[in-house]
Design an enzyme around this catalytic site. Structure first.
Site, mmCIF file in Angstrom:
data_model
loop_
_atom_site.group_PDB
_atom_site.id
_atom_site.type_symbol
_atom_site.label_atom_id
_atom_site.label_comp_id
_atom_site.label_asym_id
_atom_site.label_seq_id
_atom_site.Cartn_x
_atom_site.Cartn_y
_atom_site.Cartn_z
ATOM 1 N N LYS A 87 8.579 7.682 -18.425
ATOM 2 C CA LYS A 87 8.777 8.853 -17.578
ATOM 3 C C LYS A 87 9.640 9.894 -18.295
ATOM 4 O O LYS A 87 9.263 11.077 -18.391
ATOM 5 C CB LYS A 87 9.439 8.450 -16.257
ATOM 6 N N ASP A 126 7.420 10.031 -11.446
ATOM 7 C CA ASP A 126 8.683 9.786 -10.746
ATOM 8 C C ASP A 126 8.381 9.417 -9.301
ATOM 9 O O ASP A 126 7.219 9.210 -8.919
ATOM 10 C CB ASP A 126 9.613 10.997 -10.863
#
Length: 243
Positions: free
Chosen positions: A134, A152
């Protein structure tokens, strides 16, 4: 016996691709200003800021990074920093001891392995302390213009509500990244991430989404999860520039 051939990726249904891309087009029209909400000037600043953003808001990170980068402007400076001083600067972001471990560790690794420069490849970034896919995709997409999907909490929630991924895939961020990536041209990945995150922060909230004030309600299978009355839903919409 020869090893089994790898499974071919499953091509998503055309109807799903069309619906997903329609939602993205509407979100692009709704949030023309969407982009990275972390303040940064260099790839190093974005990398550190993204690590600090875990379990807190971008606004809070933006409040502490000016002092952090004034004191430690690059990887070499931060790698040599006094731990207590760094902890004090970033304390308000939460989990500051673990975050200090990460930013000191990744800075040292950058100095030792990459001459202090942030690498522009995912496989290199994810070897740095505190950096997962991420964070790596945030840096690649926004500092190096390399397309990536940022899975996320907001992104994961929305793709489940839109039914772009099934429940089994949704449990795994990497599988989610690949499944959603198959629905869109690679060039769209970074901005798709921004627009989903903006929509999640401003309308499609976790507990009470503003369904009655949602521009993509017509194509959303989860319509009705939150209030559908336009007036009530409008009160749930947030319009802050920094989330």
């Amino acid at each position: 016996m020869p090893p089994a051939a790898p499974e071919a990726p499953v091509k998503p249904p055309t109807s799903l691709v069309r619906r997903a891309r329609k939602i993205h087009r509407v979100l692009a029209e709704t949030y023309p200003e969407a982009g990275c909400e972390l303040d940064f000037r260099t790839p190093f600043e974005l990398l550190v800021a993204t690590v600090l953003s875990a379990q807190t808001t971008d606004r809070r990170v933006n409040a502490v990074t000016p002092a952090l980068f004034a004191a430690y402007p690059d990887a070499a400076a931060l790698a040599a920093a006094d731990r207590t001083a760094v902890e004090e600067i970033i304390r308000s972001t939460g989990f500051y001891r673990a975050k200090t471990d990460s930013v000191l560790g990744l800075s040292a690794a950058l100095v030792e392995r990459y001459d202090g420069e942030v690498p522009a490849r995912l496989r290199d970034l994810v070897t740095l302390p505190g950096v997962g896919r991420k964070t790596a995709n945030v840096v690649l997409g926004n500092a190096f213009d390399v397309p990536g999907l940022t899975v996320d909490t907001h992104f994961a929630r929305l793709v489940r509500r839109f039914e772009w991924v099934d429940d089994d895939v949704a449990k795994d961020p990497v599988k989610t990244e690949h499944a959603v990536g198959a629905l869109f041209p690679r060039r769209d990945w970074t901005m798709l991430s921004h627009r989903l995150i903006w929509h999640g922060r401003r309308r499609c909230h976790a507990r009470k989404p503003a369904c009655g004030a949602c521009p993509v309600a017509h194509w959303c299978p989860a319509y009705g999860t939150g209030p559908t009355d336009p007036v009530e839903a409008a009160r749930l919409v947030t319009t802050q520039g920094r989330a």
